[in-house]
Design a protein around this motif. Structure first.
Motif, PDB file in Angstrom:
ATOM      1  N   LYS A  80      -3.602   2.982   5.087  1.00  0.00           N
ATOM      2  CA  LYS A  80      -4.989   2.543   4.974  1.00  0.00           C
ATOM      3  C   LYS A  80      -5.423   2.006   6.331  1.00  0.00           C
ATOM      4  O   LYS A  80      -5.384   2.718   7.316  1.00  0.00           O
ATOM      5  CB  LYS A  80      -5.155   1.549   3.832  1.00  0.00           C
ATOM      6  CG  LYS A  80      -4.813   2.160   2.485  1.00  0.00           C
ATOM      7  CD  LYS A  80      -4.990   1.194   1.358  1.00  0.00           C
ATOM      8  CE  LYS A  80      -4.562   1.865   0.064  1.00  0.00           C
ATOM      9  NZ  LYS A  80      -4.569   0.972  -1.055  1.00  0.00           N
ATOM     10  N   ASP A  81      -5.818   0.738   6.435  1.00  0.00           N
ATOM     11  CA  ASP A  81      -6.290   0.188   7.703  1.00  0.00           C
ATOM     12  C   ASP A  81      -5.262  -0.690   8.396  1.00  0.00           C
ATOM     13  O   ASP A  81      -5.571  -1.331   9.391  1.00  0.00           O
ATOM     14  CB  ASP A  81      -7.570  -0.639   7.471  1.00  0.00           C
ATOM     15  CG  ASP A  81      -8.738   0.239   7.063  1.00  0.00           C
ATOM     16  OD1 ASP A  81      -8.750   1.411   7.466  1.00  0.00           O
ATOM     17  OD2 ASP A  81      -9.625  -0.249   6.353  1.00  0.00           O
TER      18      ASP A  81
ATOM     19  N   GLY B 249       0.789  -1.225   0.000  1.00  0.00           N
ATOM     20  CA  GLY B 249       0.000   0.000   0.000  1.00  0.00           C
ATOM     21  C   GLY B 249       0.814   1.265   0.000  1.00  0.00           C
ATOM     22  O   GLY B 249       0.272   2.359   0.107  1.00  0.00           O
TER      23      GLY B 249
END
Length: 70
Positions: A53-54, A31
């Motif tokens: 992101k997460d 990512g």
């Protein structure tokens, strides 16, 4: 500035990745992409833990000096 010098808990944008193509592809799979968002959670001895992101990703001192953020 390299991500290793970035302030903690601030949303940043990745502006450049200085690495070979194989390493860039690996980082992209995690990512870490140019124009992607990243937040540095902790930095110690050149190693960096960041939120992308997460998820969370740990970068060693070698990689953390090759990822530039703004």
């Amino acid at each position: 500035m390299p991500i290793v010098f970035a302030p903690l808990n601030i949303d940043l944008r990745i502006v450049r990745v200085l690495a070979d193509e194989k390493t860039k592809k690996h980082l992209e799979s995690l990512g870490i992409t140019v124009n992607g968002n990243v937040t540095v959670l902790s930095s110690s001895g050149g190693s960096v833990v960041c939120r992308i992101k997460d998820g969370k990703v740990a970068l060693d001192s070698n990689l953390s000096t090759k990822i530039f953020v703004a």
